[in-house]
Design a protein around this motif. Structure first.
Motif, PDB file in Angstrom:
ATOM      1  N   LEU A  12       0.841  -1.205   0.000  1.00  0.00           N
ATOM      2  CA  LEU A  12       0.000   0.000   0.000  1.00  0.00           C
ATOM      3  C   LEU A  12       0.870   1.246   0.000  1.00  0.00           C
ATOM      4  CD1 LEU A  12      -2.601   1.634   0.401  1.00  0.00           C
ATOM      5  CD2 LEU A  12      -2.540   1.016   2.820  1.00  0.00           C
ATOM      6  N   ILE A  17      -1.428   1.030  -5.183  1.00  0.00           N
ATOM      7  CA  ILE A  17      -1.515  -0.180  -4.358  1.00  0.00           C
ATOM      8  C   ILE A  17      -1.131  -1.343  -5.257  1.00  0.00           C
ATOM      9  CG2 ILE A  17      -2.957  -1.588  -2.829  1.00  0.00           C
ATOM     10  CD1 ILE A  17      -4.945   0.781  -2.732  1.00  0.00           C
ATOM     11  N   THR A  36      -4.157   4.431  -5.731  1.00  0.00           N
ATOM     12  CA  THR A  36      -4.640   4.632  -4.362  1.00  0.00           C
ATOM     13  C   THR A  36      -5.729   5.706  -4.389  1.00  0.00           C
ATOM     14  OG1 THR A  36      -2.406   4.182  -3.565  1.00  0.00           O
ATOM     15  CG2 THR A  36      -3.917   5.195  -1.998  1.00  0.00           C
ATOM     16  N   ILE A  49      -8.966  -2.108  -1.619  1.00  0.00           N
ATOM     17  CA  ILE A  49      -8.201  -3.357  -1.471  1.00  0.00           C
ATOM     18  C   ILE A  49      -9.147  -4.555  -1.505  1.00  0.00           C
ATOM     19  CG2 ILE A  49      -6.755  -4.740   0.088  1.00  0.00           C
ATOM     20  CD1 ILE A  49      -5.486  -2.111   1.064  1.00  0.00           C
TER      21      ILE A  49
END
Length: 297
Positions: A12, A17, A36, A49
């Protein structure tokens, strides 16, 4: 036919990511990155995620999830205490939230520690049980592997190699320290002190520019001086240098090693290797996958 078990390693970062699917022997079956969310609030990052993990988990035998974090986590790898360059992160129960949304066992770790684990598993450190990784970029991060295990201290915050005092009268550091190693060795420090980025000094060195070669020789002395402290404490078998500044390692490692020889007793550096890390920007993702596999043992 029984599907082979897999894990997902996640790195991250503030802008991207990274995701990778790994078999237990370290084979990477797939890797890619997504942007991100901006602003990178805990809720939005967790959703991003989880959404991606659930998409790539379909029809596969995924057994665990490892996350490399840009900041400190608790010792059990459950809570993101802070996250650098991400907004509103403070004591976020990241593992719990992701387990709820993905159904996968989840563990977290600081990204520099993940990079160290990755290098120890599949990179330049794979033949060593005791090693140090120093990542030199915007800041200076580090990871310590002792007897094949990541050293994180009793509360998860150990191994902050960049924050060790280098010069008690040096520049103030965001950590609250003054004259930390990071304030002398990082790319930020190089630019502050010389007006040039490490990549610019690297380009000049390739052309045999005398001022650049002298700069890197002097920089190597700084690195060697800092390494001496770590060597006396941990007596590693290998020290790996990673991060953006390592692109010019050929110009500063020789003088760094000379400095180590000058400052460290032979008994404390016997057989020591000083090398460049191998995995580059993938190290954090690889180490996160290694953590995930350890969770399944």
């Amino acid at each position: 036919m029984v599907k082979e078990k897999e894990v997902i390693g996640v790195d991250l970062g503030g802008t991207a990511i990274k995701f990778g699917r790994f078999l237990e022997d370290g084979t990477c079956l797939e890797s890619f990155s997504v942007a991100t969310p901006q602003p990178a609030t805990p809720e939005d990052v967790i959703n991003a995620i989880a959404l991606t993990v659930n998409r790539i988990s379909q029809d596969k035998n995924i057994v665990a999830l490892g996350i490399g974090m840009p900041g400190a986590t608790d010792v059990k790898g459950r809570i993101a205490k802070v996250a650098i360059n991400l907004s509103g992160w403070h004591d976020v129960p990241l593992a719990d939230e992701l387990e709820k949304k993905t159904g996968l066992k989840t563990i977290l770790c600081n990204d520099a520690n993940c990079a160290g684990l990755g290098e120890a598993w599949l990179g330049a450190g794979k033949n060593y049980q005791n090693l140090i990784l120093l990542t030199i970029g915007t800041g200076v991060g580090g990871a310590v592997i002792l007897h094949g295990k990541l050293f994180i201290g009793h509360n998860g915050a150990g191994g902050e190699l960049g924050l060790v005092t280098f010069n008690p009268h040096g520049h103030p550091c965001n950590s609250g320290n003054t004259g930390s190693f990071e304030q002398h060795a990082s790319a930020t420090a190089i630019y502050r002190d010389t007006g040039k980025k490490p990549s610019e000094w690297g380009e000049l060195a390739k052309k045999n520019d005398p001022s650049a070669l002298k700069f890197w020789e002097d920089y190597g002395k700084i690195i060697g001086t800092g390494l001496a402290t770590y060597i006396y404490i941990f007596t590693p078998e290998a020290i790996l240098i990673g991060g953006g500044v390592s692109a010019s390692a050929e110009y500063f490692l020789p003088s760094a090693w000379k400095e180590v020889e000058k400052r460290v007793l032979p008994s404390s550096r016997e057989g020591l290797k000083l090398m460049v890390a191998k995995l580059g920007n993938d190290a954090g993702m690889v180490g996160a996958a290694k953590l995930a596999w350890e969770l399944t043992q």
